[in-house]
Enzyme design. Structure first.
Site, mmCIF file in Angstrom:
data_model
loop_
_atom_site.group_PDB
_atom_site.id
_atom_site.type_symbol
_atom_site.label_atom_id
_atom_site.label_comp_id
_atom_site.label_asym_id
_atom_site.label_seq_id
_atom_site.Cartn_x
_atom_site.Cartn_y
_atom_site.Cartn_z
ATOM 1 N N LYS A 1 5.499 -18.538 12.173
ATOM 2 C CA LYS A 1 5.144 -19.470 12.499
ATOM 3 C C LYS A 1 4.467 -20.348 12.469
ATOM 4 C CE LYS A 1 0.769 -20.023 15.891
ATOM 5 N NZ LYS A 1 -0.701 -19.121 17.141
ATOM 6 N N HIS B 1 2.496 -23.202 11.845
ATOM 7 C CA HIS B 1 1.368 -24.072 12.957
ATOM 8 C C HIS B 1 0.084 -22.817 13.395
ATOM 9 C CE1 HIS B 1 3.238 -23.406 16.416
ATOM 10 N NE2 HIS B 1 2.159 -23.245 17.175
#
Length: 334
Positions: free
Chosen positions: A136, A138
């Site tokens: 991921k 963000h």
């Protein structure tokens, strides 16, 4: 890490259990199966998790039985499942560890359910952790969800089943990349009690190769013992015919191997590289995409070459098929 003497004792016990089911014999001196194990076997039947028929496992093996923990689908089912895992962990590992790691995807709810059950049943606060298939970039960035893994942590891995031991090869590099940690064990719901990559059982191979203890809530020996010719809710789950098929599966494992091993290995290599390939190096959030693009083709092609080296006949065969197809095209043009 287990001391060598403790590990040797554990491995001998595992080997003895494997040999008993292969010989279709029971050790009369063995302790009677615990009640929670009997309940768990029936729980799997009720949830349609334990099935019998014709199946193919992730490692490419044909099998007369299959365990799919994806069929635990309700809150009450996950609560009970976590309690069974908690008892197995308590009996075989104790709670002298920091993190329970559940590999994505099925290991995520397993780690959550088990840590909740450990807290409620034994008043021990164990952290849970899992990985993402994709990093991921963000918000809560990184590959992990749940608790971070820190230097000095002791980690126990929780999975659904282990057939050939291939999944542990994907999981360990992810954990080790987080820091100086000790992976002390692996707990699964069902020990299929079959061979790994070599002549020994998968869990025995994992114990020997990685120096960790392995355990299961139940073994297939216990499943067969509890269900064979014994009615459950008015139905015999394992009758003489199915028992014969299960015995044949263990006595003649070569008959149930993936027929084209080179294709099986190619499939496994592709899965491993796409999901965990670049995590052998520990990329930062800034350069993770660069690491993936740089390392993926190199690792993947190296593994492909090793596979073809093991199966040179298939390379020649593929070459001949390619040449043959090319000649057919040329002939059609003429």
């Amino acid at each position: 890490m287990l001391e060598s003497e403790q590990l040797n004792v554990f491995l001998k016990q595992d080997i003895n259990r494997i040999s008993r089911i292969h010989r279709n014999q029971k050790d009369k001196s063995e302790v009677v199966m615990e009640q929670y194990k009997k309940e768990f076997i029936e729980f799997m039947i009720d949830c349609n998790v334990l099935k019998f028929g014709d199946f193919v496992t992730k490692s490419g093996r044909k099998t007369p039985f299959f365990v799919n923990t994806g069929f635990y689908r309700t809150g009450s089912q996950l609560k009970r499942l976590g309690e069974y895992y908690a008892q197995a962990i308590h009996d075989h590992f104790g709670f002298d560890f920091d993190v329970l790691f559940g590999p994505a995807y099925k290991g995520i709810p397993l780690s959550v359910a088990a840590t909740i059950a450990i807290s409620e049943k034994y008043d021990k606060d164990i952290r849970y952790c899992s990985n993402r298939k994709e990093v991921k970039d963000h918000g809560d960035k990184g590959i992990l969800l749940g608790s971070p893994i820190q230097d000095g942590d002791k980690v126990i891995i929780i999975e659904d089943v282990t057939t050939a031991g291939t999944s542990i090869q994907e999981t360990l590099p992810i954990i080790k990349a987080q820091g100086d940690v000790e992976v002390g064990g692996l707990v699964v719901s069902v020990d299929r009690m079959e061979r790994g990559q070599g002549e020994k059982s998968a869990l025995t191979e994992i114990s020997e190769k990685y120096g960790m203890k392995t355990t299961a809530i139940v073994t297939m020996e216990e499943v067969v013992e509890h269900l064979y010719n014994k009615p459950y809710k008015g139905k015999v789950i394992i009758d003489d015919e199915l028992k014969k098929a299960i015995d044949a599966y263990y006595e003649n494992p070569a008959e149930y191997q993936y027929k084209d091993e080179w294709m099986r290995d190619l499939k496994m290599a592709s899965h491993r590289e796409f999901t965990t390939g670049f995590y052998f190096d520990k990329p930062t959030n800034k350069d993770q995409n660069y690491q993936r693009n740089r390392l993926f083709p190199l690792r993947y092609m190296a593994e492909i070459l090793l596979i073809f080296k093991r199966f040179p006949g298939r390379m020649v065969s593929i070459g001949k098929e390619t040449i043959s197809d090319k000649n057919k095209i040329e002939d059609s043009k003429n």
